[in-house]
Scaffold this motif. Structure first.
Motif, short mmCIF file in Angstrom:
data_model
loop_
_atom_site.label_atom_id
_atom_site.label_comp_id
_atom_site.label_asym_id
_atom_site.label_seq_id
_atom_site.Cartn_x
_atom_site.Cartn_y
_atom_site.Cartn_z
N UNK A 44 22.76 46.80 45.42
CA UNK A 44 23.17 47.90 44.56
C UNK A 44 22.78 49.24 45.17
N UNK A 45 21.54 49.33 45.65
CA UNK A 45 21.10 50.57 46.28
C UNK A 45 19.97 50.29 47.24
N UNK A 46 19.82 51.19 48.22
CA UNK A 46 18.75 51.09 49.21
C UNK A 46 17.77 52.21 48.92
N UNK A 47 16.50 51.83 48.72
CA UNK A 47 15.47 52.82 48.37
C UNK A 47 14.36 52.77 49.41
N UNK A 48 14.55 53.44 50.52
CA UNK A 48 13.54 53.44 51.58
C UNK A 48 13.43 52.08 52.24
N UNK A 49 12.27 51.44 52.10
CA UNK A 49 12.07 50.12 52.71
C UNK A 49 12.38 48.98 51.74
N UNK A 103 13.06 45.04 52.50
CA UNK A 103 14.07 44.73 53.52
C UNK A 103 13.36 44.18 54.76
N UNK A 104 13.72 42.96 55.22
CA UNK A 104 13.12 42.43 56.45
C UNK A 104 13.51 43.29 57.66
N UNK A 105 12.60 43.44 58.61
CA UNK A 105 12.83 44.28 59.79
C UNK A 105 14.05 43.83 60.60
N UNK A 106 14.24 42.51 60.73
CA UNK A 106 15.29 42.01 61.62
C UNK A 106 16.71 42.27 61.11
N UNK A 139 9.96 36.02 46.69
CA UNK A 139 11.38 36.16 47.05
C UNK A 139 11.49 36.85 48.40
N UNK A 140 12.55 36.48 49.16
CA UNK A 140 12.77 37.09 50.47
C UNK A 140 14.25 37.07 50.79
N UNK A 141 14.74 38.18 51.36
CA UNK A 141 16.13 38.25 51.83
C UNK A 141 16.19 37.53 53.16
N UNK A 142 17.15 36.61 53.29
CA UNK A 142 17.25 35.83 54.51
C UNK A 142 18.30 36.36 55.49
#
Length: 129
Positions: A78-83, A100-103, A123-126
């Motif tokens: 929905x939106x990106x808020x910095x990291x 957000x994961x670095x890769x 939780x983690x974004x893959x």
């Protein structure tokens, strides 16, 4: 905390296991043959999914061990808020905030769909679809 219990001898490389309370992915697994008076032992090395720490244990192959139940889900950015990024789950439409994961930082844009996992309350974004 959703997990189930299995014997060490049923584990395979690439599967998940709970070590030190963290969900971890098995990177190597070796078993020794039983000795004259002892049982066969398994040496297990794994890397934490959420913290990337390396862990290892040695246990008899007939010992019980916890396996995390990993839920793979799809969300829309929905939106990106910095990291951090705000996601909407595509199944139940709830919103979440995840780091957000670095890769994959340069691949995430607003409106994109991402795969994320939940295990043991984390939780983690893959990946980005």
């Amino acid at each position: 905390m959703s997990k189930k219990v299995v014997e060490v001898k049923t584990l395979k490389v690439g599967k998940y296991v709970v070590l030190d309370g963290e969900a971890s992915k098995i990177t190597s697994l070796s078993t020794s043959s039983p000795g004259k008076h002892g049982a066969a032992k398994a040496r297990l090395e794994a890397v934490g999914i959420f913290d990337n720490q390396k862990r290892s244990i040695v246990k008899p192959v007939d010992t019980k061990i916890d396996i995390p139940i990993i839920d793979k889900r799809v969300g829309q950015v929905l939106s990106i808020m910095g990291s951090d990024v705000q996601l909407m789950d595509m199944e139940n439409y709830e919103t979440l905030e995840l780091p957000i994961p670095e890769e994959i930082r340069d691949q995430i844009v607003e409106g994109a769909e991402v795969d994320y996992i939940t295990a043991l309350g984390n939780m983690k974004i893959m990946r980005v679809k």
